[in-house]
Write an enzyme that holds these catalytic residues in place. Structure first.
Site, mmCIF file in Angstrom:
data_model
loop_
_atom_site.group_PDB
_atom_site.id
_atom_site.type_symbol
_atom_site.label_atom_id
_atom_site.label_comp_id
_atom_site.label_asym_id
_atom_site.label_seq_id
_atom_site.Cartn_x
_atom_site.Cartn_y
_atom_site.Cartn_z
ATOM 1 N N LEU A 52 -4.043 -1.272 5.050
ATOM 2 C CA LEU A 52 -3.735 -2.508 4.313
ATOM 3 C C LEU A 52 -2.606 -2.303 3.307
ATOM 4 O O LEU A 52 -2.229 -3.215 2.579
ATOM 5 C CB LEU A 52 -4.990 -3.032 3.586
ATOM 6 C CG LEU A 52 -6.150 -3.437 4.507
ATOM 7 C CD1 LEU A 52 -7.315 -3.971 3.689
ATOM 8 C CD2 LEU A 52 -5.707 -4.482 5.527
ATOM 9 N N GLY A 53 -2.067 -1.105 3.250
ATOM 10 C CA GLY A 53 -0.964 -0.829 2.335
ATOM 11 C C GLY A 53 0.350 -1.397 2.855
ATOM 12 O O GLY A 53 0.397 -2.050 3.900
ATOM 13 N N TYR A 90 2.807 12.409 -8.572
ATOM 14 C CA TYR A 90 3.105 11.904 -7.222
ATOM 15 C C TYR A 90 3.996 12.909 -6.476
ATOM 16 O O TYR A 90 3.724 13.292 -5.338
ATOM 17 C CB TYR A 90 3.810 10.556 -7.370
ATOM 18 C CG TYR A 90 4.212 9.897 -6.076
ATOM 19 C CD1 TYR A 90 3.261 9.406 -5.195
ATOM 20 C CD2 TYR A 90 5.563 9.739 -5.765
ATOM 21 C CE1 TYR A 90 3.642 8.774 -4.027
ATOM 22 C CE2 TYR A 90 5.946 9.098 -4.603
ATOM 23 C CZ TYR A 90 4.981 8.627 -3.733
ATOM 24 O OH TYR A 90 5.366 8.004 -2.579
ATOM 25 N N GLY A 148 -5.146 3.824 5.384
ATOM 26 C CA GLY A 148 -4.383 2.987 4.451
ATOM 27 C C GLY A 148 -3.698 1.833 5.165
ATOM 28 O O GLY A 148 -2.566 1.455 4.834
HETATM 29 N N1 SER Z 1 8.343 3.914 -3.438
HETATM 30 C C1 SER Z 1 7.652 5.044 -3.984
HETATM 31 C C2 SER Z 1 7.352 4.876 -5.406
HETATM 32 O O1 SER Z 1 8.133 4.248 -6.079
HETATM 33 C C3 SER Z 1 8.460 6.283 -3.808
HETATM 34 O O2 SER Z 1 8.086 6.916 -2.663
HETATM 35 O O3 SER Z 1 6.387 5.396 -5.873
#
Ligand code: SER
Length: 323
Positions: free
Chosen positions: A10-11, A142, A8
């Protein structure tokens, strides 16, 4: 950390970490990988780059062997808002990629870093001064992948002795790469709009506190934790870290110190607001400070000043290039 494979690259984190490690340790010290290639990209041009889909373990293994890396920094993942839109993809990518990277680290005996997040907490977590070890029942996909990832990293350390390390990042603010699909991204977008239009419409409601950190502190934290003596570490993975906690009105007030007529409006996005409401207001970072000397340098105003300066230059240069 003599030669690191970064996924990752380029993230938001990867692009800055790759450049920083190459600056410090030489261009060949980082094998930068990402699922896509972008012609002319600074990160890709600055040293070895390979295409890697992290769900392809065989290719990850081939690359780790080919370049004889001693460390994997695994960053490829979907962020919170995108993960809510595509929960199955988020599971497959975030968990599939992580387990592949851990397996490569186990088989080749590599050091390992991967970030967790404030997203690993849920509505039942104490919101203020959130302890290092506490209830984690997130209500987003997530968050589910982040808690699972924390547990998996602990497991690989305890069961197989893989030197896994990690932090729980708060919202990260940076000017180099725009973030994609995060809930905390309002605190990045606001700087772009402040410079371009002196006005911002926030998708997060006033009064919503979240932890945040400026990218230079985040990069320092990764490097510091990776260099820490193992004997210093009581925890290994998922250290709470943060540099500041603010709500939209406070970042707006900070911007007004530099752009006095900046105007803040609200058009709340229910999905991202619900995610933000389920996350803590402010983390307790005592363990990170004690175990590996976590010590962020930027508070809100110092960050605002630097962001506005750097972003103004960047936007000017972008305009020059385009014409
Ligand atoms: N910055 C992230 C998000 O907002 C949280 O880890 O998904």
């Amino acid at each position: 950390m003599k030669r690191v494979l970064i996924t990752g690259c380029l993230g938001q984190i990867g692009s800055e970490l790759t450049l920083r490690l190459r600056e410090e340790n030489g261009r060949d010290s980082v094998i930068a990988t990402d699922i896509r290639h972008v012609a002319g990209n600074e990160v890709i041009e600055s040293g070895p780059f390979e295409i890697l889909d992290v769900t392809n373990k065989a290719r990850m293994m081939v690359l780790a062997r080919k370049y004889e890396v001693d460390t994997i920094i695994h960053l490829a993942a979907l962020l919170s808002a995108v993960a809510e839109e595509k929960p199955q993809l988020a599971w497959d990518l975030n968990m599939g990629g992580l387990v592949n990277a851990l397996e490569v680290a186990r088989e080749l005996d590599l050091k390992f870093f991967t970030p967790s997040s404030i997203g690993s907490f849920g509505p039942g977590t104490p919101a203020v001064n959130t302890p290092q070890d506490t209830l984690q029942r997130p209500t987003t996909m997530y968050g589910v992948t982040k808690v699972s990832g924390e547990l998996l990293c602990d497991y690989y350390y305890q069961k197989f002795g893989v030197d896994t390390r990690g932090v729980r990042f708060p919202g990260l603010i940076s000017y180099k790469t725009e973030p994609g699909g995060g809930t905390t991204d309002y605190a990045v977008d606001i700087y772009y709009e402040a410079i371009k239009h002196k006005s911002y419409t926030s998708f997060i409601a006033p009064g919503t506190y979240m932890d945040m950190m400026y990218m230079p502190d985040a990069i320092d934290a990764i490097i510091k934790l990776m260099k820490a003596e193992p004997s210093q570490l009581v925890h290994r993975n998922a250290f709470n870290i943060t540099a500041m906690s603010f709500e939209p009105e406070q970042i707006a007030a900070s911007i007004r110190k530099f752009i006095p007529d900046f105007e803040m409006k609200y058009d709340v996005d229910p999905v991202r607001q619900q995610i933000a409401d389920s996350w803590p207001d402010s983390l307790d970072t005592t363990c990170a400070r004690n175990e590996w000397d976590f010590n962020p340098q930027y508070d809100l105003d110092k960050m605002t000043k630097d962001m506005l300066e750097k972003l103004t230059n960047k936007l000017k240069n972008d305009t020059v290039v385009r014409h």
